[in-house]
Design an enzyme around this catalytic site. Structure first.
Site, mmCIF file in Angstrom:
data_model
loop_
_atom_site.group_PDB
_atom_site.id
_atom_site.type_symbol
_atom_site.label_atom_id
_atom_site.label_comp_id
_atom_site.label_asym_id
_atom_site.label_seq_id
_atom_site.Cartn_x
_atom_site.Cartn_y
_atom_site.Cartn_z
ATOM 1 N N ASP A 169 -14.792 -38.534 -3.456
ATOM 2 C CA ASP A 169 -14.055 -37.321 -3.808
ATOM 3 C C ASP A 169 -13.429 -37.485 -5.195
ATOM 4 O OD1 ASP A 169 -12.647 -34.974 -3.841
ATOM 5 O OD2 ASP A 169 -11.230 -35.538 -2.259
ATOM 6 N N LYS A 181 0.854 -1.192 0.000
ATOM 7 C CA LYS A 181 0.000 0.000 0.000
ATOM 8 C C LYS A 181 0.891 1.243 0.000
ATOM 9 C CE LYS A 181 -3.857 2.229 2.304
ATOM 10 N NZ LYS A 181 -3.289 3.567 2.120
ATOM 11 N N HIS A 200 -19.110 -29.275 11.099
ATOM 12 C CA HIS A 200 -18.626 -30.641 10.853
ATOM 13 C C HIS A 200 -18.909 -31.489 12.091
ATOM 14 C CE1 HIS A 200 -16.137 -29.866 7.136
ATOM 15 N NE2 HIS A 200 -16.390 -28.625 7.545
#
Length: 836
Positions: free
Chosen positions: A670, A254, A650
């Site tokens: 998966d 920045k 979870h």
């Protein structure tokens, strides 16, 4: 309009939901505050303006779109109330009522000024918008109907506040969707529409619109000249306490200077400030260097900074840079919006920066390309602060350039360094000193709020300059909303027009600055733009169903504009669906306090800072000690999870009362990235059949990611070792039987074009995503239970999201997992023997 209790009757009667993709919806019971604008290319292009009230979206069609100028009065025709579910709709309405393309143009929340019901009844509804594009005060004013006129005409008017802008047309500044980043033509090409009750792709079936014949023969490509470039309102960063992490983020240093947009046209250069002031004459050396770039025309975004002998930028140094030849000026180019007639704003940041680098590569001083670092923002900010830089700007690598403040650019600072309005000063008792300190403030919700005094950082030139500038601004009345007594003592009040750059160490709890130091005046920013809104420091806490919710309007899913309040509402409204899978189970949370785009982490243990509505369960560990794990058993617990930024829930495979006896076995399918969802769907069906062949009933869960969980509920008879052994044995048996399709090992190199059957979810302490949990992924997907019969019609594991899950749940004729808790089955010795 429809009467109360049947607010959606008109909406539903006007539509054939076999022909339109629009949600049928229902009246919401919760009191939300959603605000949206949808750009609608129907028979006539217009903007549908909607405010959530009484469980529906009160709606107006604004023919020319909203304006930021208080002098504009835009016609807004009242239309039927729409369902709240319509707030996420984007696509093509192929035929019938309202046919045309719809994109989500703006989204956020709104706050009425006074009783909104009285406002609608009396014909003057005033409110404040907190959107991704529109902010500040607005009013809807009903016009008197002409004789015989049935429609209800209103006027949409912008109020005079910090967000008013006479020069910017928001409908020209923002032309794409905040949800998908697409423009109308792109939505029309790729959006889904309906025909004869069936979906089809608009780009394959929808008839092409006739094009008008050109009046004259168009020039050959070699004769075409790129159009002249125009100033583009800049994209602005949102301030956060911590930078985001993740591979999708790029981090730039920045620079402490002036934001400058360079407009290049056939060798002519204009240097424009962020509010479109022409400063070309102030910095001729920068303009000359940019004129030498090998381009026909371009729009370059960057920061003009003055650097010291150690290469650090300094705003104070920049104040004298126009007159001092020994101060080095550098223009750091960080984005390319146009190049040789091509608009690059819709392209991903990485591609824009690559083009920019090739353009400025050989420019040399004073033009420099702003380099970036990908990945972990926390490491980058630490290094930036260690060498006394101001901070970093983090940008999503695949995001388009969007004017205005948004969450794809995040600003993180090492120390406080912001703009403040000078609205007064205290007299000095020292000879030759015109004032003792300046009185500083910033606008919050249209009010000028006092932030403290600054009495250091001034040299003789600054004292003289400020004294001259403040003399004509003296006034008798206090411009601040409230001022402490010590600030009022010996105060001289000023009309708030001057803006100062102030460095400080921190803010106190009441927002005042510690150890402020004057850096210089800013001439590139109007005082009314100095607002607190972007920094999100005031938590704006509300009571949400008995739970304290701070920063309720913080955007947690930038792509959808979904706020913390919206997430809390989702969990609260659907607690009956969620809690049966959560109640009594130990769980882990994926927390993203700054939103999905920020840093996320797992939490599984109960700590002193955990909200009171989230329960605890004590579980013995392998080392003999006992640990406190999290547990949620109430709607208040779900809201508390939303409060701490929990985007994923979870759960363990066992309940806390018998933690050594799992009550389900989970197979996580998966897929490799090269596979289609159809492959996963087929694998899930095969897993169902294999389990059914040995007497086990199973259920399908869309994970909200890429895969599917196949889950078989169990009676609590076996321990973890047996359940794990069965899951592992079955996965390996399938992998041996079809090695071209399946793999039972987690190694990535073995999974190319295969599906990994993850059996590791069945260990003690392992967790899996809970049904109806959100996922911290793009699109705000929801892990959704589906029936086996409907799975064959689903084409994406992230089919359901925060935008459409309520619609799904409201339309369900029966629970797809209605028999889940009634299934009585267990893993037997025969099952274990069959997978050896």
């Amino acid at each position: 309009m429809a009467r109360a209790g049947n607010l959606l009757k008109t909406y539903q009667e006007k539509r054939d939901f076999r022909q339109t993709p629009e949600p049928k919806g229902k009246v919401k019971k919760s009191k939300g505050s959603l605000y949206i604008i949808q750009k609608h290319a129907a028979r006539r292009l217009h903007y549908d303006f909607r405010l959530e009230l009484d469980g529906v979206l009160k709606s107006w069609a604004v023919t020319r779109g909203p304006s930021l100028s208080p002098s504009d009065k835009r016609l807004a025709v009242r239309t039927e109330d729409h369902p709240v579910d319509y707030g996420g709709f984007e696509g093509v309405i192929a035929q019938g009522y309202g046919a045309g393309t719809v994109l989500l143009w703006d989204r956020g929340t709104w706050e009425p000024n006074g009783d909104p019901h009285e406002g609608l009844e009396n014909g003057v509804l005033k409110f404040t918008l907190f959107g991704e594009r529109l902010n500040g005060g607005f009013a809807l004013i009903r016009m008197k109907n002409k004789r015989g006129e049935k429609r209800e005409n209103w006027l949409l008017v912008k109020e005079r506040d910090a967000h008013a802008d006479e020069d910017t047309d928001p409908t020209e500044t923002w032309t794409t969707s905040i949800k998908s980043g697409r423009d109308l033509s792109s939505v029309e090409r790729t959006g889904e529409t309906y025909r004869k009750g069936k979906k089809y792709k608009a780009d394959r079936v929808a008839p092409a619109r006739p094009r008008a014949k050109p009046k004259s023969k168009p020039p050959r490509p070699s004769e075409k000249k790129p159009a002249k470039v125009k100033f583009i309102p800049p994209q602005l960063a949102t301030l956060r306490d911590q930078p985001p992490s993740g591979d999708e983020w790029l981090h730039e240093l920045k620079f402490d200077g002036y934001r400058i947009q360079a407009l290049i046209d056939d060798g002519a250069v204009r240097l424009m400030t962020r509010n479109a002031q022409d400063w070309t004459d102030k910095y001729p050396s920068i303009a000359r260097a940019l004129a030498d770039l090998d381009v026909t025309n371009a729009v370059v975004d960057g920061e003009l900074a003055a650097v010291d002998d150690k290469g650090r930028s300094s705003f104070g140094l920049l104040q004298n840079a126009t007159d001092a030849e020994d101060i080095e000026l550098i223009y750091y180019a960080f984005d390319l919006l146009h190049l040789n007639g091509a608009d690059l704003r819709a392209k991903p940041l990485t591609k824009r920066k690559a083009r920019l680098k090739s353009v400025v590569r050989d420019a040399g001083d004073p033009i420099r390309y702003s380099e970036h670092i990908a990945g972990d923002g926390s490491r980058v900010i630490e290094e930036a602060c260690a060498i006394n830089l101001e901070g970093i700007i983090s940008k999503q690598s695949n995001a388009a350039y969007r004017s205005g403040r948004g969450t794809t650019w995040i600003k993180s600072k090492c120390v406080g360094n912001d703009e403040f309005v000078v609205a007064g000063y205290r007299k000095s008792d020292k000879r030759g000193r015109p004032f003792a300190s300046l009185l500083l403030g910033e606008y919050v919700g249209g009010r000028l709020v006092y932030r403290g005094r600054v009495g250091t950082g001034f040299d003789t030139a600054a004292f003289d300059d400020l004294s001259d500038r403040m003399k004509p601004l003296k006034r008798k009345t206090n411009p601040f909303d409230k001022t402490p007594a010590d600030a009022r003592r010996d105060a001289i009040w000023l009309t708030p027009k001057l803006v100062a750059q102030i460095a400080y160490t921190e803010r106190t709890a009441d927002g005042h600055l510690r150890h402020p130091s004057f850096q210089g005046l800013r001439e590139d920013k109007p005082a009314r733009e100095v607002t607190r809104m972007a920094a999100e420091k005031d938590d704006g806490a509300v009571q949400f169903r008995g739970v304290r919710l701070t920063h309720p309007d913080r955007v947690m899913f930038p792509g959808q504009g979904a706020t913390k309040r919206a997430i809390a509402a989702y969990y609260a409204e659907n607690a009956d669906h969620i809690l049966p899978f959560l109640a009594g189970r130990p769980l882990s949370l994926v927390r993203c306090p700054s939103g999905r785009q920020g840093e996320c982490f797992f939490q599984k243990h109960h700590t002193a800072s955990t909200p009171e509505h989230i329960a605890t369960v004590n579980i013995p560990e392998k080392n003999g000690k006992t640990s406190s794990y999290l547990m949620i058993s109430s709607a208040e617990g779900l809201i508390a999870a939303a409060q701490i930024g929990a985007l994923e829930l979870h759960i363990w495979g066992a309940r806390g009362d018998r933690v050594e006896r799992p009550e389900r076995v989970v197979f996580d399918l998966d897929p490799d990235e090269l596979l289609e969802f159809a492959d996963v769907r087929s694998a899930a069906q095969e897993m169902r059949d294999v389990l059914a062949a040995i007497g086990l009933t199973s259920f399908a869960l869309l994970t909200g990611g890429k895969g599917i969980h196949v889950i078989a509920p169990l009676e609590r008879r076996r321990g973890w070792d047996d359940v794990k052994a069965f899951a592992k044995g079955l996965a390996e048996k399938l992998a041996r039987a079809a090695p071209e399709r399946y793999v039972a090992r987690a190694a990535k190199k073995q999974r190319t074009r295969k599906i990994f059957i993850d059996w590791l979810r069945n260990e003690r302490g392992a967790t899996a995503i809970s049904p109806y949990s959100l996922r911290a992924r793009p699109g705000a997907p929801v892990a959704t239970p589906v029936s086996w019969s409907e799975l064959s019609r689903i084409d994406d594991a992230a089919r359901y999201s925060l935008d459409n899950i309520d619609t799904r749940l409201s339309r369900l004729k029966s629970d797809p997992w209605r028999d889940y808790f009634d299934v009585k089955q267990s893993i037997t010795q025969a099952h274990l023997d069959s997978v050896v």
